[in-house]
Design an enzyme around this catalytic site. Structure first.
Site: not given
Ligand SMILES: Cc1ncc(C[n+]2csc(CCOP(=O)(O)OP(=O)(O)O)c2C)c(N)n1
Ligand SMILES: [Mg+2]
Lengths: 161, 567
Positions: B49, B111-112, B161, B475
């Site tokens: 993502e 959940f999630q 949802k 760097m």
């Protein structure tokens, strides 16, 4: 530059997380909120937040700019630099123990404090005033034995538009 | 007609002229994905993502449009945070849609479930949790408006949802929002002030930044500088806003800026700072920054003004609008500069340029990273969109590639996000399939989102990766060399995959150059192939980026490194 207390009045859209946004914006940039009061205005969708913060004019301008960037903020005013009146309120419970009972009653009379609950064993006072008046009242109340106290944040209103 | 939330979402995106979505599915957004399937919406399936957000970000930077991503709830949403913060720091307009558990479960540690609006509050311009189907269309419209108006930025919309499954009437004509764009108010008084300052100035300098690119004000800026012969320096984000091949261009200023740009900043008596926010990497110690100059700052965001540097004349407004006003005002008032004085100033700059030019030395058996970048410029004639990762290679790109047009350098300036360049290049290439798009990468950074090679291979998104492989986190290594007596604590990346084989495993062409004389041939081959290509250039391991202003020092104080390059 001189550091002092600034009273900032913020009009915001009354959204569930608007206070979190404001607190987060200030906290995340390292500015402290010393006092806070929030309520809806005459329009339900718009709330007014009055907060005080301590800092130089420069810092406070920066805070104002940061707040202006928030989508839900409508208007920000620093009431410190305009003529405005300020009020706070405290609610205080004093226990009427035998040795202090007379002293307390006398103090309530001479100071014209407003008693809003009077029971056998305690009284509750409601005192409003500007910061110095509240501080003055607290100085008198402390020796009487404060059992419990709650103090609001500052609310403020500018005298003219 | 009543429509489901998922249908309204896609219709609303059509209303916003969204051409492409970068995303990754999961339980909370499967209904939306089903609708994508039915509508045949253009969607790029990334492999992480974070990659989706960087790709949308690259798309947005290259096109000036709003980039769009779609991810699931919980871990899908949290994976977007680095991408969102990256876009936020550079003021890039994005709308990120995250799935959320049904409203009835929010707050239950379902959940999630995760409070993604809470998590992203400090790193978005604004965010929304849509609690009711009736708010959906208006929220989407508001989000796009907020993302692109004023100082742009990322906006996140959390979609429970059940809200997406609910139905309501939808008619785009009825979706009304409040206006977020503050109207621009011309300020004739300020223009008069500015004219006075210009007339009094003997050594004026323009400093251009990302705000000029975001505000699409490059033409105006270029006209201003050329007409009145004012030299121009720029921040990393401002590269391309003024033609890099113009003699008035002085290169980047700041920590790894050119000697002459930093000298000019320190000696100018009037600094026109346009679309910049005076990052500490740019200013060095604030007290000595442009110490002899009156500073004029033009920016769309009032909170950028007087934040880091005290400004003599702030002008708030969209950079294009302000510069148009300024050009007109100077014209109407017949402003002319004093030719003798201006020549003296430009001669002084020319002298600085000659004294300490940007340089490196490609004389041994080992490839110099700067040489690869210069050769890339030579072969493409600059007709290319460059993305970068973060590190030395990014600074060398800024120094040694000439950017003549806005939106041709796409780099994470404010947050400095390693792993940005590859997914960003994918997003750019989706917007401009016919353009050459090259990610100039480091070996450390490329491993942070290397999985996106699969995305490029799957959709035949023919990005080119020029990997400047120094087998170091270069760097930080340079800092360790300079400030920690060469104790290279955990910056050695010798243990690395064989990048050519790795590319091949992903279905991407892998090429390698180990000697200077191979550089051009490998670049030519890689650029010509109609496939995604990773070119592994094994470069000098301990090359440094110079000039360098030591952190906390004045920018007039530059260390030039050892000009004798050891191979
Ligand atoms: C996500 C992230 N983690 C850590 C850093 C700190 N950092 C900045 S540059 C750098 C090394 C980059 O290495 P490489 O990609 O090989 O580039 P090089 O400097 O060698 O050109 C690191 C670790 C960062 N900018 N971003
Ligand atoms: Mg490296």
């Amino acid at each position: 530059m001189e550091k002092k207390e600034h009273i900032i009045s913020i009009l915001v859209h009354n959204k569930p997380d608007v206070l979190a946004r404001i607190a987060g914006t200030l906290g995340g940039k390292g500015y402290n909120i010393e006092s806070l009061s929030v309520n809806s205005t005459m329009q339900y969708e718009i709330s007014k937040i009055v907060m005080t913060t301590f800092g130089t004019q420069e810092t406070v301008t920066r805070i104002e700019n940061q707040l202006q960037r928030l989508v839900d903020v409508i208007q920000v005013d620093d009431l410190t630099n305009v003529e405005s009146i300020h009020r706070e309120m405290i609610l205080v419970r004093l226990n009427l123990t035998t040795d202090k009972k007379e002293q307390i009653k006398k103090a309530v009379d001479t100071n014209k404090w407003k008693v809003i609950v009077s029971a056998d064993t305690y009284i509750i006072l409601e005192i409003t005033g500007d910061q110095s008046q509240i501080d003055f009242a607290l100085a008198k109340l402390t020796p009487l034995g404060i059992a419990d106290i709650t103090r609001t944040g500052i609310i403020a209103l500018n005298l003219e538009n | 007609m009543k429509l489901k939330g998922t249908q309204i979402l896609l219709k609303a995106l059509e209303e916003e002229n969204v051409e492409i979505i970068f995303g990754y599915p999961g339980g909370a957004v499967l209904d939306i994905y089903d609708q994508l399937f039915k509508n045949n919406t253009k969607h790029i399936l990334v492999r992480h993502e974070q990659g989706a957000v960087h790709a949308a970000d690259g798309y947005a930077r290259a096109t000036g449009k709003v980039g769009v991503c779609l991810v699931t709830s919980g871990p899908g949403a949290t994976n977007t945070v680095t991408g969102i913060a990256t876009a936020n720091m550079d003021s890039i307009p994005l709308v990120v849609f995250t799935g959320q558990v049904p409203t009835g479960l929010i707050g239950n540690d379902a959940f999630q479930e995760c409070d993604i609006t809470g998590i992203t509050r400090p790193c978005t311009k604004h965010n929304f949790l849509v609690r009711s189907i009736d708010d959906l269309a208006v929220t989407i419209k508001e989000a796009f408006d907020i993302a692109r108006s004023g100082r742009p930025g990322p906006v996140l919309i959390d979609l429970p949802k059940n809200v997406m499954a609910a139905q309501t009437e939808y008619d785009p004509a009825n979706v009304k929002i409040r206006n977020y764009e503050a109207p621009y108010r011309p300020a004739p008084k300020k223009m008069a002030n500015l004219l006075e300052m210009l007339m009094a100035a003997k050594s004026p300098l323009i400093m251009t930044g990302g705000g000029v690119i975001l505000g699409k004000a490059s033409d105006q800026l270029t006209r201003l500088a050329r007409k009145y012969q004012i030299p121009v320096t720029g921040t990393l984000m401002g590269l391309g806003s003024f033609p890099g091949s113009d003699p008035l261009w002085m290169g980047m200023l700041g920590m790894h800026g050119t000697y002459y740009a930093n000298m000019a900043i320190s000696h100018c008596d009037l600094l026109l700072a346009i679309g910049v926010r005076f990052d500490d990497r740019v200013t060095g110690t604030i007290e000595t920054f442009a110490a002899n100059a009156k500073i004029v700052q033009i920016d769309v965001d009032p909170s950028s003004i007087n934040k880091n540097v005290a400004v003599d004349l702030p002008i708030i407004g969209d950079t294009t609008a302000v510069l148009n006003d300024l050009l007109k005002f100077l014209d109407e008032h017949n402003y002319t500069y004093e030719a003798g004085e201006r020549k003296e100033w430009l001669d002084q700059i020319a002298e600085w340029k000659e004294k300490v030019p940007l340089t490196y030395c490609q004389n041994g058996k080992v490839i110099k990273p700067q040489f690869v970048i210069e050769t890339l410029h030579k072969l493409t004639k600059g007709d290319v969109i460059i993305t970068t990762e973060v590190g030395q290679h990014q600074m060398w790109t800024a120094q040694f590639f000439t950017f003549d047009k806005p939106n041709t350098l796409i780099t994470s300036g404010g947050l400095g996000t390693m792993g940005f360049g590859l997914p960003a290049a994918i997003g750019v290439k989706c917007a401009f399939p016919d353009k050459q798009v090259v990610d100039i990468a480091g070996d450390g950074s490329i491993q942070m989102n290397i999985q996106e090679l699969a995305t490029a291979a799957q959709y035949k998104i023919n990005v080119k990766i020029v990997l400047l492989n120094n087998e170091f986190l270069g760097m930080p290594r340079q800092w360790q060399e300079l400030f920690y007596e060469k104790r290279y604590s955990h910056t050695d990346m010798t243990y690395a995959p064989d990048f050519v084989k790795l590319a091949e495993a992903f279905g991407v062409v892998g090429l390698r150059a180990t000697k200077p004389e191979e550089v051009e041939a490998v670049l030519k081959e890689g650029l010509a192939l109609d496939k995604p290509v990773l070119m592994d250039f094994r470069v000098s391991r301990e090359e440094g980026v110079y000039p360098m202003v030591h952190p906390g020092d004045s920018i007039a104080n530059m260390s030039l490194g050892s000009r004798e390059m050891i191979n």
